[in-house]
Design an enzyme around this catalytic site. Structure first.
Site, mmCIF file in Angstrom:
data_model
loop_
_atom_site.group_PDB
_atom_site.id
_atom_site.type_symbol
_atom_site.label_atom_id
_atom_site.label_comp_id
_atom_site.label_asym_id
_atom_site.label_seq_id
_atom_site.Cartn_x
_atom_site.Cartn_y
_atom_site.Cartn_z
ATOM 1 C CD GLU A 35 -40.747 2.341 30.215
ATOM 2 O OE1 GLU A 35 -40.364 1.432 30.981
ATOM 3 O OE2 GLU A 35 -41.946 2.547 29.964
ATOM 4 C CD1 TRP A 36 -32.426 3.966 31.485
ATOM 5 C CD2 TRP A 36 -32.260 4.838 29.434
ATOM 6 N NE1 TRP A 36 -31.708 5.129 31.591
ATOM 7 C CE2 TRP A 36 -31.585 5.695 30.341
ATOM 8 C CE3 TRP A 36 -32.295 5.194 28.072
ATOM 9 C CZ2 TRP A 36 -30.943 6.867 29.939
ATOM 10 C CZ3 TRP A 36 -31.662 6.365 27.678
ATOM 11 C CH2 TRP A 36 -31.001 7.182 28.592
#
Length: 276
Positions: free
Chosen positions: A161-162
């Site tokens: 995930e960012w």
């Protein structure tokens, strides 16, 4: 898997299983050979179809998570000390425990959660939070160095995930590079543990990096405001994280809660196949 208690205020809106660049940098190296006492897990569903309270509930009008029989949680240091027996008695039938991040960080509570969840009879697996400023090979070696190889453990998880809150790395590589690095990490970890790793991801990361074409691995999908079939356009999933603000007995504060995508019988079969 978004971390609670992060020093930045924005992070308070994220769920409990995410990263922080404030983790301990001290590594407690564990032997990575299978323990002679490790056995295939025989755990069953602790409570079927539990319905947990939520501090910020979504209005599930259809495909509600409580229609799934098997529920679990994921944890990191932000949940502090967990009463695993209480969580199990309330309906937690599995857990994913944050182990490592990047190439030099071990979650402060990993070893305690790893040991105590197993002692309570909760099947558990370890997850690695990916850091975009280190090579995948280096991160895979770090995970392998710190997570014991046990037959009774659930498959390892790669959390993709960012992380815009990171004070040290805000890099967002191109999608092709992301998929290439994922392939390196997953192959190394699968080769070491002898189990097909699980990919955890969020809607934006999934879309940004074309993960609908990245097949061959089981997915654990985050979707707290709609069913994964709708948010991920029918992409297959094994686990669904449906809230980051749940209330689980034995867990302090907001809790991530997940479901297994299948019946009790399917869970028993999956568990047998993946804990040997």
């Amino acid at each position: 898997m978004r971390g609670l208690g992060a020093v930045v205020a924005a992070a308070l809106m994220l769920s409990a299983c995410s990263t922080s660049d404030m983790m301990s940098t001290a590594s407690m190296v564990k032997p990575d050979d299978a323990s002679p006492t490790s056995t295939t897990s025989t755990a069953t569903v602790s409570v079927a179809y539990p319905r947990f309270d939520d501090n910020d509930p979504h209005d599930w009008r259809s495909s509600a998570p409580w229609n799934y029989a098997v529920h679990g949680t994921d944890v990191s240091k932000y949940q502090t000390s967990i009463a695993w027996h209480d969580a199990k008695a309330a309906g937690i039938s599995f857990a994913f425990v944050k182990a490592t991040e990047g190439g030099d960080r071990v979650d402060d509570n990993f070893h305690d959660n790893w040991r105590r969840a197993k002692a309570a009879g909760v099947p558990r697996g370890a997850y690695h939070f990916y850091y975009f400023c280190r090579p995948a090979e280096e991160q895979a070696r770090w995970f392998i160095r710190n997570v014991p190889r046990e037959r009774s453990a659930l498959p390892p998880v790669l959390d993709m995930e960012w992380n815009p809150q990171s004070p040290t790395c805000k890099l967002r590589p191109a999608a092709a590079s992301v998929r290439s690095e994922m392939t390196v990490f997953l192959a190394m970890v699968e080769r070491h543990y002898g189990k097909k790793p699980i990919i955890y991801t969020s809607i934006d990361f999934f879309e940004d990096n074309g993960l609908s074409t990245f097949r061959g691995y089981p997915y654990w999908l985050r979707s707290v405001a709609g069913h994964p079939d709708d948010k991920y356009e029918g992409h297959p999933f094994t686990f669904w994280q449906y809230t980051g603000t749940g209330k689980v007995p034995g867990v302090s504060g907001n809790a991530d809660i997940n479901v297994f995508n299948g019946s009790q019988a399917a869970w028993k079969k999956w568990l047998k196949a993946n804990t040997k």
